[in-house]
Scaffold this motif. Structure first.
Motif, PDB file in Angstrom:
ATOM      1  N   UNK A  73      -7.920 -12.538   3.973  1.00 22.79           N
ATOM      2  CA  UNK A  73      -9.258 -11.160   4.704  1.00 22.79           C
ATOM      3  C   UNK A  73      -9.732  -9.912   3.741  1.00 22.79           C
ATOM      4  N   UNK A  74      -8.127  -9.972   2.102  1.00 22.82           N
ATOM      5  CA  UNK A  74      -8.148  -8.919   1.774  1.00 22.82           C
ATOM      6  C   UNK A  74      -9.433  -8.907   0.472  1.00 22.82           C
ATOM      7  N   UNK A  75      -9.723  -7.664   0.272  1.00 29.71           N
ATOM      8  CA  UNK A  75     -10.335  -8.313  -0.853  1.00 29.71           C
ATOM      9  C   UNK A  75     -10.734  -7.149  -2.240  1.00 29.71           C
ATOM     10  N   UNK A  76      -9.992  -7.510  -3.816  1.00 29.69           N
ATOM     11  CA  UNK A  76      -9.780  -6.502  -4.740  1.00 29.69           C
ATOM     12  C   UNK A  76     -10.916  -6.466  -5.700  1.00 29.69           C
ATOM     13  N   UNK A  77     -12.014  -5.476  -5.473  1.00 31.71           N
ATOM     14  CA  UNK A  77     -12.431  -5.272  -7.052  1.00 31.71           C
ATOM     15  C   UNK A  77     -12.020  -3.861  -7.850  1.00 31.71           C
ATOM     16  N   UNK A  78     -13.063  -4.026  -8.678  1.00 32.61           N
ATOM     17  CA  UNK A  78     -12.540  -3.457  -9.792  1.00 32.61           C
ATOM     18  C   UNK A  78     -13.451  -2.015  -9.322  1.00 32.61           C
ATOM     19  N   UNK A  79     -12.826  -0.690  -9.810  1.00 30.62           N
ATOM     20  CA  UNK A  79     -13.971   0.357  -9.786  1.00 30.62           C
ATOM     21  C   UNK A  79     -14.843   0.806 -10.609  1.00 30.62           C
ATOM     22  N   UNK A  80     -15.906   1.060  -9.695  1.00 24.99           N
ATOM     23  CA  UNK A  80     -17.369   1.553 -10.128  1.00 24.99           C
ATOM     24  C   UNK A  80     -17.113   2.845 -11.106  1.00 24.99           C
ATOM     25  N   UNK A  81     -17.902   3.196 -11.985  1.00 28.74           N
ATOM     26  CA  UNK A  81     -18.104   4.328 -12.489  1.00 28.74           C
ATOM     27  C   UNK A  81     -18.615   5.670 -11.199  1.00 28.74           C
ATOM     28  N   UNK A  82     -19.677   5.571 -11.075  1.00 24.78           N
ATOM     29  CA  UNK A  82     -19.867   6.223  -9.783  1.00 24.78           C
ATOM     30  C   UNK A  82     -20.184   5.353  -8.696  1.00 24.78           C
ATOM     31  N   UNK A  83     -18.580   5.674  -7.311  1.00 25.93           N
ATOM     32  CA  UNK A  83     -18.675   5.305  -6.305  1.00 25.93           C
ATOM     33  C   UNK A  83     -19.249   5.713  -5.147  1.00 25.93           C
ATOM     34  N   UNK A  84     -19.781   4.469  -4.349  1.00 28.51           N
ATOM     35  CA  UNK A  84     -20.045   5.172  -2.531  1.00 28.51           C
ATOM     36  C   UNK A  84     -19.550   6.048  -2.430  1.00 28.51           C
ATOM     37  N   UNK A  85     -20.576   7.359  -1.775  1.00 24.51           N
ATOM     38  CA  UNK A  85     -19.933   8.134  -1.288  1.00 24.51           C
ATOM     39  C   UNK A  85     -19.623   8.275   0.097  1.00 24.51           C
ATOM     40  N   UNK A  86     -18.567   8.771   1.040  1.00 24.21           N
ATOM     41  CA  UNK A  86     -18.006   9.165   1.912  1.00 24.21           C
ATOM     42  C   UNK A  86     -17.387   7.435   3.434  1.00 24.21           C
ATOM     43  N   UNK A  87     -17.568   6.502   2.138  1.00 23.60           N
ATOM     44  CA  UNK A  87     -16.214   5.369   1.930  1.00 23.60           C
ATOM     45  C   UNK A  87     -15.309   5.459   1.284  1.00 23.60           C
ATOM     46  N   UNK A  88     -14.480   6.540   0.617  1.00 23.20           N
ATOM     47  CA  UNK A  88     -12.985   5.799   0.107  1.00 23.20           C
ATOM     48  C   UNK A  88     -12.326   7.134   1.345  1.00 23.20           C
ATOM     49  N   UNK A  89     -11.084   6.281   0.696  1.00 21.11           N
ATOM     50  CA  UNK A  89      -9.821   6.554   1.996  1.00 21.11           C
ATOM     51  C   UNK A  89      -9.130   7.504   0.826  1.00 21.11           C
ATOM     52  N   UNK A  90      -9.112   7.735  -0.818  1.00 21.89           N
ATOM     53  CA  UNK A  90      -8.240   8.651  -1.005  1.00 21.89           C
ATOM     54  C   UNK A  90      -8.636   8.526  -2.659  1.00 21.89           C
ATOM     55  N   UNK A  91      -8.563   9.114  -3.955  1.00 23.96           N
ATOM     56  CA  UNK A  91      -8.599   9.418  -5.240  1.00 23.96           C
ATOM     57  C   UNK A  91      -8.522   8.178  -5.871  1.00 23.96           C
ATOM     58  N   UNK A  92      -9.014   8.238  -7.323  1.00 20.73           N
ATOM     59  CA  UNK A  92      -8.165   7.348  -7.478  1.00 20.73           C
ATOM     60  C   UNK A  92      -7.523   7.391  -9.097  1.00 20.73           C
ATOM     61  N   UNK A  93      -6.006   8.875  -8.496  1.00 17.94           N
ATOM     62  CA  UNK A  93      -5.775   9.515  -9.624  1.00 17.94           C
ATOM     63  C   UNK A  93      -4.355   9.233  -8.366  1.00 17.94           C
ATOM     64  N   UNK A  94      -4.693   9.090  -7.303  1.00 14.41           N
ATOM     65  CA  UNK A  94      -2.765   8.410  -6.647  1.00 14.41           C
ATOM     66  C   UNK A  94      -3.217   7.457  -6.047  1.00 14.41           C
ATOM     67  N   UNK A  95      -2.168   6.142  -6.385  1.00 15.44           N
ATOM     68  CA  UNK A  95      -2.028   4.877  -6.055  1.00 15.44           C
ATOM     69  C   UNK A  95      -1.810   4.905  -4.131  1.00 15.44           C
ATOM     70  N   UNK A  96      -2.661   3.922  -2.831  1.00 15.54           N
ATOM     71  CA  UNK A  96      -1.902   4.192  -2.102  1.00 15.54           C
ATOM     72  C   UNK A  96      -1.160   3.449  -1.718  1.00 15.54           C
ATOM     73  N   UNK A  97      -0.348   2.369  -2.206  1.00 13.03           N
ATOM     74  CA  UNK A  97       0.473   1.379  -1.709  1.00 13.03           C
ATOM     75  C   UNK A  97       1.669   2.832  -2.034  1.00 13.03           C
ATOM     76  N   UNK A  98       1.762   3.308  -3.610  1.00 17.19           N
ATOM     77  CA  UNK A  98       3.384   3.499  -3.984  1.00 17.19           C
ATOM     78  C   UNK A  98       2.891   5.126  -3.313  1.00 17.19           C
TER      79      UNK A  98
END
Length: 375
Positions: A273-298
């Motif tokens: 049930x895991x989905x990997x998708x590329x980051x688009x140039x414009x992301x949808x608001x209010x659905x992100x759990x962290x920013x694009x400059x920090x890895x959420x796992x490491x």
């Protein structure tokens, strides 16, 4: 019986006196006898002196009564006019009050209508934005699924043998070629199989798998565990073969710094049930759990070109290329294992075993940080 009218220009007492005129005779006689005039004058004075004291009080009372009547009638008339004016003023006040209430009601209705129109317009805009966001989200998910399906199709093309028992594909089964066409493999010789129709090679028969293309020998215990699992494929990680793979490869590969999220990722990979998708140039608001400059796992500062979604959750987690490579390596292993369980891979034991070893090698390399760099 009417009272005598007053003569203009005369005193009140004189105008009301009735003077008896005496016949003084011919005028000629009068002119000749001045004494007669004096006599007549005396008679007038006598007569006037007798009637004037009684007529004066009568005329004054009459005037007073007439003045009072006129004053009363004027007062009644003015009262009637004042009453009419007050009544009309009261009616006009009531009409003004009614019109003011109507105006206030109309202003309130206009204000409510304006507010309702603005609210409806904002609601329509909000719904349109939500629909647009949902459509963009579905589009991105669809592209992600398309990429996943394309990858699975490519894997199937390389893994699934399309030959049938009646017409086998000899290029995919070198053991079926004649000795003159097949030729010996580099670095080893192989005896001809006497039971090529048997889909499972019993490990108790003493069969040892042929080394791979690099000439590496295989652990016989591991191959025996694989043979036992292949006889009845299952995703139960308690069986000896998968338990070893979990312990040696899957667990270390998915062991990230953020332990809580690592456990969720491991569960999603196991449940597919895991989905990997590329980051688009414009992301949808209010659905992100962290920013694009920090890895959420490491938890390290890395430029993240991909993000993962766990199950049906709307939240996304940005991951670095290294974390993505480790997750992808584990997903490739589970994909191949599921294909075997579903009967989509029709290979002999040895090619299937070496493919699993290759996937295990990929997990080990990804854990060590060796992964293909993205363009």
């Amino acid at each position: 019986g009417c009272p005598p009218q007053q003569d203009e220009g005369l005193p009140v007492g004189l105008s009301a006196i009735s003077v008896p005129w005496k016949n003084l005779g011919p005028s000629k006689g009068n002119r000749k006898s001045p004494g007669g005039l004096v006599e007549a004058s005396a008679s007038w004075e006598e007569a006037g002196g007798e009637e004037h004291p009684a007529a004066a009080p009568l005329d004054v009372s009459r005037l007073r009564s007439s003045s009072m009547e006129i004053r009363e009638k004027g007062s009644e008339f003015l009262k009637e006019e004042l009453y009419k004016a007050q009544k009309e003023l009261k009616l006009k006040d009531e009409e003004c009050e009614r019109l003011c209430k109507v105006r206030a009601q109309l202003e309130q209705e206009l204000e409510e209508l304006t507010a309702s129109l603005f609210e409806e317009a904002h609601k329509m805009v909000r719904e349109a934005n939500m629909k647009q966001a949902a459509s963009e989200k579905q589009l991105k998910e669809a592209w992600g699924k398309i990429d996943m399906l394309q990858a699975e199709v490519t894997a199937l093309k390389t893994l699934v043998i399309t030959s049938t028992p009646a017409s086998p594909n000899r290029e995919l089964h070198p053991q079926l070629l004649s000795p003159t066409k097949a030729g010996p493999r580099k670095g080893h010789s192989r005896q001809k199989s006497t039971s090529s129709l048997c889909p499972v090679v019993c490990p108790t028969a003493g069969h040892i798998p042929t080394p791979d293309k690099e000439g590496k020998e295989v652990d016989t215990t591991l191959f025996a565990e694989f043979q036992a699992w292949r006889a009845s494929p299952t995703l139960d990680k308690n069986c000896p073969f998968l338990e070893r793979v979990y312990r040696e490869d899957v667990g270390p590969c998915l062991d990230f710094t953020v332990q809580e999220l690592s456990a969720l990722v491991r569960t999603a990979v196991e449940d597919n049930t895991l989905t990997i998708e590329p980051v688009a140039s414009q992301t949808l608001p209010n659905v992100e759990c962290n920013n694009t400059n920090t890895c959420a796992l490491s938890g390290l500062a890395r430029t993240c070109h991909h993000r993962i979604r766990l199950g049906d959750s709307d939240g996304h987690y940005y991951i670095s290329p290294s974390s993505r490579a480790r997750i992808t390596a584990v997903c490739n292993f589970f994909t191949y294992v599921r294909y075997i369980q579903q009967g989509l891979v029709r290979q002999d034991a040895e090619p299937m075993f070496w493919e699993i070893m290759r996937l295990r090698k990929g997990m080990s390399l990804a854990k060590l940080g060796f992964f293909p760099q993205e363009a």
